[in-house]
Enzyme design. Structure first.
Site, PDB file in Angstrom:
ATOM      1  N   GLY A  17     -11.169   3.695   4.277  1.00  0.00           N
ATOM      2  CA  GLY A  17     -12.170   3.487   5.321  1.00  0.00           C
ATOM      3  C   GLY A  17     -13.414   2.791   4.820  1.00  0.00           C
ATOM      4  O   GLY A  17     -13.396   2.155   3.761  1.00  0.00           O
ATOM      5  N   HIS A  40     -11.230  -5.647   3.148  1.00  0.00           N
ATOM      6  CA  HIS A  40     -10.134  -4.969   3.864  1.00  0.00           C
ATOM      7  C   HIS A  40      -9.637  -5.837   5.023  1.00  0.00           C
ATOM      8  O   HIS A  40      -8.434  -5.937   5.265  1.00  0.00           O
ATOM      9  CB  HIS A  40     -10.617  -3.639   4.464  1.00  0.00           C
ATOM     10  CG  HIS A  40     -11.023  -2.607   3.461  1.00  0.00           C
ATOM     11  ND1 HIS A  40     -12.311  -2.153   3.338  1.00  0.00           N
ATOM     12  CD2 HIS A  40     -10.294  -1.918   2.538  1.00  0.00           C
ATOM     13  CE1 HIS A  40     -12.370  -1.222   2.398  1.00  0.00           C
ATOM     14  NE2 HIS A  40     -11.159  -1.065   1.894  1.00  0.00           N
ATOM     15  N   GLN A  73      -7.901  11.509  -5.841  1.00  0.00           N
ATOM     16  CA  GLN A  73      -8.264  10.449  -6.784  1.00  0.00           C
ATOM     17  C   GLN A  73      -9.740  10.474  -7.185  1.00  0.00           C
ATOM     18  O   GLN A  73     -10.217   9.560  -7.830  1.00  0.00           O
ATOM     19  CB  GLN A  73      -7.863   9.077  -6.238  1.00  0.00           C
ATOM     20  CG  GLN A  73      -8.639   8.597  -5.037  1.00  0.00           C
ATOM     21  CD  GLN A  73      -7.997   7.350  -4.438  1.00  0.00           C
ATOM     22  OE1 GLN A  73      -6.977   7.418  -3.765  1.00  0.00           O
ATOM     23  NE2 GLN A  73      -8.576   6.182  -4.697  1.00  0.00           N
ATOM     24  N   GLY A 101      -6.116  -5.242  -2.621  1.00  0.00           N
ATOM     25  CA  GLY A 101      -7.054  -6.233  -3.154  1.00  0.00           C
ATOM     26  C   GLY A 101      -7.017  -6.263  -4.669  1.00  0.00           C
ATOM     27  O   GLY A 101      -6.787  -5.245  -5.321  1.00  0.00           O
ATOM     28  N   LYS A 107      -9.500  -6.692  -6.571  1.00  0.00           N
ATOM     29  CA  LYS A 107     -10.698  -6.121  -7.207  1.00  0.00           C
ATOM     30  C   LYS A 107     -10.324  -4.885  -8.033  1.00  0.00           C
ATOM     31  O   LYS A 107     -10.864  -4.661  -9.093  1.00  0.00           O
ATOM     32  CB  LYS A 107     -11.749  -5.736  -6.164  1.00  0.00           C
ATOM     33  CG  LYS A 107     -13.005  -5.188  -6.810  1.00  0.00           C
ATOM     34  CD  LYS A 107     -14.055  -4.819  -5.809  1.00  0.00           C
ATOM     35  CE  LYS A 107     -13.742  -3.541  -5.084  1.00  0.00           C
ATOM     36  NZ  LYS A 107     -13.755  -2.332  -5.939  1.00  0.00           N
ATOM     37  N   ASP A 108      -9.375  -4.108  -7.515  1.00  0.00           N
ATOM     38  CA  ASP A 108      -8.911  -2.918  -8.243  1.00  0.00           C
ATOM     39  C   ASP A 108      -7.694  -3.336  -9.080  1.00  0.00           C
ATOM     40  O   ASP A 108      -6.553  -3.006  -8.742  1.00  0.00           O
ATOM     41  CB  ASP A 108      -8.548  -1.816  -7.247  1.00  0.00           C
ATOM     42  CG  ASP A 108      -9.757  -1.398  -6.429  1.00  0.00           C
ATOM     43  OD1 ASP A 108     -10.695  -0.841  -7.004  1.00  0.00           O
ATOM     44  OD2 ASP A 108      -9.781  -1.676  -5.213  1.00  0.00           O
ATOM     45  N   GLN A 112      -5.430  -0.613 -10.594  1.00  0.00           N
ATOM     46  CA  GLN A 112      -4.749   0.056  -9.469  1.00  0.00           C
ATOM     47  C   GLN A 112      -3.586  -0.807  -8.974  1.00  0.00           C
ATOM     48  O   GLN A 112      -2.517  -0.293  -8.634  1.00  0.00           O
ATOM     49  CB  GLN A 112      -5.731   0.311  -8.325  1.00  0.00           C
ATOM     50  CG  GLN A 112      -5.048   0.757  -7.038  1.00  0.00           C
ATOM     51  CD  GLN A 112      -6.006   1.158  -5.950  1.00  0.00           C
ATOM     52  OE1 GLN A 112      -6.588   2.228  -6.002  1.00  0.00           O
ATOM     53  NE2 GLN A 112      -6.187   0.313  -4.941  1.00  0.00           N
ATOM     54  N   SER A 151     -17.164  -4.191  -1.669  1.00  0.00           N
ATOM     55  CA  SER A 151     -16.700  -2.840  -1.953  1.00  0.00           C
ATOM     56  C   SER A 151     -17.386  -1.887  -0.980  1.00  0.00           C
ATOM     57  O   SER A 151     -18.548  -2.110  -0.610  1.00  0.00           O
ATOM     58  CB  SER A 151     -17.075  -2.478  -3.389  1.00  0.00           C
ATOM     59  OG  SER A 151     -17.127  -1.087  -3.554  1.00  0.00           O
ATOM     60  N   SER A 152     -16.681  -0.833  -0.575  1.00  0.00           N
ATOM     61  CA  SER A 152     -17.291   0.139   0.335  1.00  0.00           C
ATOM     62  C   SER A 152     -18.522   0.763  -0.313  1.00  0.00           C
ATOM     63  O   SER A 152     -19.477   1.135   0.356  1.00  0.00           O
ATOM     64  CB  SER A 152     -16.291   1.247   0.672  1.00  0.00           C
ATOM     65  OG  SER A 152     -15.125   0.685   1.206  1.00  0.00           O
TER      66      SER A 152
HETATM   67  O1  PAF Z   1      -8.015   1.246  -2.960  1.00  0.00           O
HETATM   68  C1  PAF Z   1      -8.166   2.228  -2.204  1.00  0.00           C
HETATM   69  O2  PAF Z   1      -8.886   2.180  -1.220  1.00  0.00           O
HETATM   70  C2  PAF Z   1      -7.426   3.518  -2.536  1.00  0.00           C
HETATM   71  O3  PAF Z   1      -7.347   3.710  -3.911  1.00  0.00           O
HETATM   72  C3  PAF Z   1      -6.040   3.599  -1.886  1.00  0.00           C
HETATM   73  C4  PAF Z   1      -5.108   2.527  -2.403  1.00  0.00           C
HETATM   74  C5  PAF Z   1      -6.174   3.475  -0.369  1.00  0.00           C
HETATM   75  C6  PAF Z   1      -5.391   4.964  -2.184  1.00  0.00           C
HETATM   76  O4  PAF Z   1      -6.169   6.009  -1.705  1.00  0.00           O
END
Ligand code: PAF
Length: 306
Positions: free
Chosen positions: A33, A39, A63, A157, A159-160, A163, A194-195
């Site tokens: 969110g 996004h 997380q 994305g 950016k991560d 991940q 970024s949020s």
């Molecule tokens: O990148 C994110 O926003 C989060 O790490 C994800 C992939 C939605 C998992 O909670």
């Protein structure tokens, strides 16, 4: 198709199953969110490439290693819903941890260790070293979200960066979905969207530009022909160590074809530069694959960058 919004997991799972039974391709954008242009770019790409687009909005407690960070994470589901409808998303859903993992809670209300998913070797080092348990939490929820939605393609994305390697590994183990890693979306000045940026003051946003500037300087050195890992890493960290308002966590390079937990040494064939730093109240990360610009990447294999 009209926009649908569900506040729990079961109807979303049913909706996705029905769409797949109708033979539709399903694009999926998992989010926490507080949606921003980064996004929305993922959603637009999914809308372009798939018959239906599903977005999850779930601030995943698994997380977060810092309860304060989880508490302060920005949330505005109504505004997210408006932005998603406008972008052409078909289904937005959220849920709670017990809804995602209905059979995996012990009597103390904790998720049983057996429900956790290993993030694989890309969780070692850098973000994995700085944020204990973070990538186990990411791998666990992403795996579960893939089970719920059964997407054809899933969009993340770049950016991560670390991940994205973990998500590709989770998808490769399951045999689906196709993972699409999309370019980092930046402000005109270069700050990665970024949020967490919402919590930066004007002055801190200016300080935060040091991250993308250091990446750009490292990229320029690469384009001039520098290939030595130590020289590239020094060129990345030096300006950040001196930058006002920036508390550097790490500035490092890695082989872009093969993740290692340790810093590489000697000449590099391909290179991703990664940085993490605290600016004001916020921890920011950013990265750049040197010499490549902001390419998009589609993958099913854990290591594949094709
Ligand atoms: O990148 C994110 O926003 C989060 O790490 C994800 C992939 C939605 C998992 O909670």
């Amino acid at each position: 198709m009209s926009f649908t919004r569900y506040g729990s997991v079961a109807p979303a799972e049913e909706w996705c199953r029905a769409a797949l039974e109708e033979g539709k391709t399903l694009g999926f954008v998992p989010t926490m969110g507080a949606l921003h242009e980064g996004h929305i770019a993922l959603v637009e790409r999914s809308v372009e490439e798939c018959d239906v687009t599903v977005v999850s909005v779930f601030v995943n407690p698994l997380q977060f290693d810092d309860p304060g960070d989880l508490e302060r994470y920005p949330r505005d589901e109504d505004s997210d819903a408006r932005a998603l409808e406008e972008a052409g998303c078909d289904l937005m859903f959220t849920g709670t941890l017990p809804e995602f993992f209905p059979r995996s809670f012990d009597e103390m209300g904790s998720l049983e260790p057996g429900a956790l998913v290993s993030p694989g070797p890309a969780a070692e080092g850098l973000e994995g070293a700085s944020r204990s348990g973070h990538f186990v939490g990411v791998a666990t929820i992403v795996h579960r979200l893939f089970e719920v939605v059964s997407p054809t393609r899933a969009y993340f994305g770049r950016k991560d960066y670390q991940q994205s390697l973990i998500v590709k590994e989770v998808a490769a183990r399951r045999g689906s979905p196709l993972v699409v890693i999309c370019p980092t979306v930046r402000t005109a000045e270069g700050l990665a969207r970024s949020s967490r940026n919402e919590r930066l003051s004007e002055a801190e946003r200016t300080d935060a530009l040091a991250l993308s500037e250091a990446l750009a300087a490292c990229d320029a050195l690469w384009r001039e022909g520098e290939r030595d890992a130590e020289a590239l890493s020094r060129a990345l960290s030096r300006p950040l160590e001196a930058a006002p308002g920036v508390q550097l966590d790490y500035a490092a390079v890695r082989d872009a074809e093969r993740w290692t937990s340790e810093d590489p040494s000697g000449p590099m064939g391909s290179c991703v530069a990664l940085v993490a730093a605290r600016v004001g109240p916020v921890r920011l990360i950013d990265n750049l694959v040197l010499g490549e610009g902001e390419a998009c990447e589609i993958s099913l294999g854990a290591g594949s960058r094709a």
